[in-house]
Design a protein around this motif. Structure first.
Motif, PDB file in Angstrom:
ATOM      1  N   ALA A  12      22.836  24.346  41.723  1.00 27.24           N
ATOM      2  CA  ALA A  12      24.212  24.761  41.454  1.00 27.24           C
ATOM      3  C   ALA A  12      24.549  24.563  39.978  1.00 27.24           C
ATOM      4  N   SER A  13      24.062  23.471  39.398  1.00 30.22           N
ATOM      5  CA  SER A  13      24.384  23.196  37.996  1.00 30.22           C
ATOM      6  C   SER A  13      23.691  24.175  37.068  1.00 30.22           C
ATOM      7  N   VAL A  14      22.463  24.579  37.443  1.00 26.07           N
ATOM      8  CA  VAL A  14      21.782  25.576  36.625  1.00 26.07           C
ATOM      9  C   VAL A  14      22.601  26.853  36.584  1.00 26.07           C
ATOM     10  N   LYS A  15      23.202  27.170  37.743  1.00 24.23           N
ATOM     11  CA  LYS A  15      24.036  28.366  37.801  1.00 24.23           C
ATOM     12  C   LYS A  15      25.276  28.194  36.912  1.00 24.23           C
ATOM     13  N   THR A  16      25.902  27.015  37.004  1.00 23.45           N
ATOM     14  CA  THR A  16      27.059  26.730  36.150  1.00 23.45           C
ATOM     15  C   THR A  16      26.691  26.891  34.688  1.00 23.45           C
ATOM     16  N   LEU A  17      25.494  26.377  34.337  1.00 22.00           N
ATOM     17  CA  LEU A  17      25.050  26.454  32.954  1.00 22.00           C
ATOM     18  C   LEU A  17      24.866  27.910  32.526  1.00 22.00           C
ATOM     19  N   GLY A  18      24.233  28.707  33.434  1.00 20.33           N
ATOM     20  CA  GLY A  18      24.057  30.119  33.117  1.00 20.33           C
ATOM     21  C   GLY A  18      25.381  30.810  32.863  1.00 20.33           C
ATOM     22  N   ASN A  19      26.377  30.493  33.725  1.00 20.18           N
ATOM     23  CA  ASN A  19      27.708  31.090  33.534  1.00 20.18           C
ATOM     24  C   ASN A  19      28.320  30.640  32.216  1.00 20.18           C
ATOM     25  N   ALA A  20      28.122  29.353  31.873  1.00 16.85           N
ATOM     26  CA  ALA A  20      28.702  28.831  30.631  1.00 16.85           C
ATOM     27  C   ALA A  20      28.102  29.527  29.420  1.00 16.85           C
ATOM     28  N   ILE A  21      26.768  29.780  29.491  1.00 16.88           N
ATOM     29  CA  ILE A  21      26.124  30.470  28.374  1.00 16.88           C
ATOM     30  C   ILE A  21      26.673  31.889  28.241  1.00 16.88           C
ATOM     31  N   GLU A  22      26.897  32.509  29.397  1.00 20.19           N
ATOM     32  CA  GLU A  22      27.439  33.867  29.360  1.00 20.19           C
ATOM     33  C   GLU A  22      28.850  33.871  28.776  1.00 20.19           C
ATOM     34  N   ALA A  23      29.673  32.882  29.198  1.00 21.59           N
ATOM     35  CA  ALA A  23      31.038  32.801  28.672  1.00 21.59           C
ATOM     36  C   ALA A  23      31.024  32.545  27.166  1.00 21.59           C
ATOM     37  N   HIS A  24      30.055  31.729  26.734  1.00 23.69           N
ATOM     38  CA  HIS A  24      29.932  31.428  25.308  1.00 23.69           C
ATOM     39  C   HIS A  24      29.597  32.702  24.527  1.00 23.69           C
ATOM     40  N   SER A  25      28.700  33.510  25.100  1.00 23.67           N
ATOM     41  CA  SER A  25      28.343  34.764  24.440  1.00 23.67           C
ATOM     42  C   SER A  25      29.537  35.691  24.370  1.00 23.67           C
ATOM     43  N   GLN A  26      30.316  35.727  25.461  1.00 25.48           N
ATOM     44  CA  GLN A  26      31.476  36.615  25.454  1.00 25.48           C
ATOM     45  C   GLN A  26      32.512  36.176  24.439  1.00 25.48           C
ATOM     46  N   ALA A  27      32.552  34.861  24.146  1.00 27.34           N
ATOM     47  CA  ALA A  27      33.474  34.368  23.122  1.00 27.34           C
ATOM     48  C   ALA A  27      32.931  34.616  21.722  1.00 27.34           C
ATOM     49  N   GLY A  28      31.761  35.243  21.636  1.00 31.06           N
ATOM     50  CA  GLY A  28      31.205  35.555  20.329  1.00 31.06           C
ATOM     51  C   GLY A  28      30.236  34.524  19.807  1.00 31.06           C
ATOM     52  N   GLY A  29      29.873  33.569  20.646  1.00 33.44           N
ATOM     53  CA  GLY A  29      28.948  32.540  20.213  1.00 33.44           C
ATOM     54  C   GLY A  29      27.502  32.992  20.325  1.00 33.44           C
ATOM     55  N   ILE A  30      26.624  32.238  19.723  1.00 33.16           N
ATOM     56  CA  ILE A  30      25.200  32.528  19.796  1.00 33.16           C
ATOM     57  C   ILE A  30      24.540  31.432  20.625  1.00 33.16           C
TER      58      ILE A  30
END
Lengths: 215, 222
Positions: A167-185
């Motif tokens: 479940a946490s790996v999934k949370t992490l994947g979502n967080a990375i995606e949200a970070h990308s959408q905010a313009g982060g690398i």
């Protein structure tokens, strides 16, 4: 989290030497806002070394790395979050104290986002127990919480999924995606699929083919 | 500045919570000074004469017991990597950690010294000067220990090597620390010239040693 980032990270012909051996050379990539780079490759091909080079923790054997677009002359290391194999967690401080210290240290002010950051991986219930009592996975979650407590545009995650549950790996994947959408690398090395939209993939392999192990 | 304060506060808090280092240093100081009269004999005049030197030497050794921890723990758990990615230059990180060592080790040792002075028939009216000289001289001890700690980072059993590297550098502190006290106890001359030299050594170490520590730390990132 809502801060829109706009940085670009460029690497030109970088090379890395470890223990007198060249791990990789002539590596170039260019990442803009919202890009994600997935670093793959067998053990010992320089994934961690590449991360540490970007974080200015290892000298470059050749080439150069530039992080630009932050608006001022902030050094590259201050734009990056590095979460490596070691968590940087102090056993005798509580979970909250650990995160509060890193936030205060990294951005010079104790953020008000500590509780929200602890909530991302569900650490709120254990916020006041000493980190000595945490499991390996919980310590890793605490290290990853730094990403949310103190926003920085570039995430360098070196096998972040190690010891995390599904479940946490999934949370992490979502967080990375949200970070990308905010313009982060996000630059992530991993052996397990993390999901998330990686726009680039970098496959490292051994330079000397005689070292290649036959499976 | 806030980042430096946060780091200093964390290091002091860690030292007090983990406890061991301070207790061991104080215990070591007590034991070394307490067994000295058994070796030197019960001659009170002799003890009073060697007391300044003995108190200083034992303090230096006790302070070195915890010196290898200045950077070791942060190196081992990966905190040092993250510390380099903050807003502080590495030299300021090194200075902050050396200062934390001074607060948590050298200040308690200096405050214990008067009690141990009584064991050595140290003249009571000179005790304030003894504590003052030790408080003024020990920043040099902590900051120079920081150089040794950063040079021996990552080595196994680095404590002994650190002592070998650092103890010779303590000779000026020892000379001027002891001569401050000796001048006050037995004369001749005023204790203030060596005392001011002690101040100068501490101030110079506080400026120069963090630069050396930072250079040594950078080589450890290879």
């Amino acid at each position: 989290m809502s801060t829109p980032f706009s940085v670009t990270l460029e690497a030109h012909g970088i090379a890395c030497d470890r223990g007198g051996r060249r791990l990789f050379e002539g590596l170039s990539f260019s990442l803009g806002p919202g890009d994600g780079l997935l670093v793959q490759g067998p053990n010992g091909t320089g994934k961690t070394s590449l991360m540490r080079q970007i974080a200015s923790l290892l000298p470059l054997a050749a080439g150069e790395i530039s992080v630009a677009g932050a608006g001022d002359d902030t050094p590259p290391a201050e734009l990056c979050h590095y979460v490596g194999h070691l968590n940087g967690v102090k056993a005798s401080l509580t979970v909250r104290e650990n995160l509060t210290f890193w936030t205060a240290y990294l951005q010079g002010s104790p953020g008000d986002s500590i509780d929200a950051a602890l909530g991302v991986f569900g650490l709120t219930q254990i916020a006041d127990i000493p980190a000595a009592f945490l499991s390996a996975g919980q310590k890793r979650k605490l290290a990853l919480s730094r990403l949310f407590a103190c926003p920085r545009p570039v995430w360098l995650l070196d096998e972040p999924s190690v010891s995390l549950d599904v479940a946490s790996v999934k949370t992490l994947g979502n967080a990375i995606e949200a970070h990308s959408q905010a313009g982060g690398i996000a630059i992530v090395s991993t052996h397990v699929p993390l999901g998330g939209g990686f726009t680039h993939t970098l496959d490292l392999h051994r330079l000397d083919p005689t070292e290649e192990q036959t499976p | 500045m806030k980042a430096a304060l946060a780091l200093l506060r964390r290091d002091i808090e860690l030292a007090f919570r983990e406890g061991g280092a301070i207790g061991v240093a104080l215990g070591f100081y007590l034991v070394v000074v307490a067994i000295a009269p058994f070796g030197l004999g019960p001659d009170l005049n002799l003890l009073a004469r060697v007391a300044p030197g003995l108190l200083w030497i034992a303090l230096l050794l006790a302070a070195l017991l915890s010196a290898d921890r200045i950077f070791h723990n942060d190196h081992e758990d990966g905190s040092l990597d993250i510390l380099t990615m903050g807003p502080l230059p590495l030299a300021v990180v090194a200075a902050s950690k050396s200062l934390a060592h001074w607060v948590t080790t050298c200040v308690p040792l200096a405050l214990l010294a008067p009690v141990l002075g009584l064991l050595l028939n140290f003249p009571i009216d000179t005790i304030p000067l003894l504590v003052l000289a030790m408080l003024v001289g020990t920043p040099a001890v902590s900051f120079i220990a920081g150089i040794g700690a950063s040079l021996t980072l990552g080595l196994r059993r680095s404590g002994l090597l650190l002592a070998l590297l650092v103890l010779p550098l303590y000779v000026p502190v020892l000379i001027f620390g002891v001569s401050t006290i000796s001048a006050a106890v037995t004369g001749p001359g005023s204790p203030w010239p060596p005392f001011l030299m002690l101040c100068a050594i501490s101030l110079a170490s506080m400026v120069l040693a963090p630069l050396a520590s930072a250079a040594a730390l950078r080589t450890s990132f290879r």
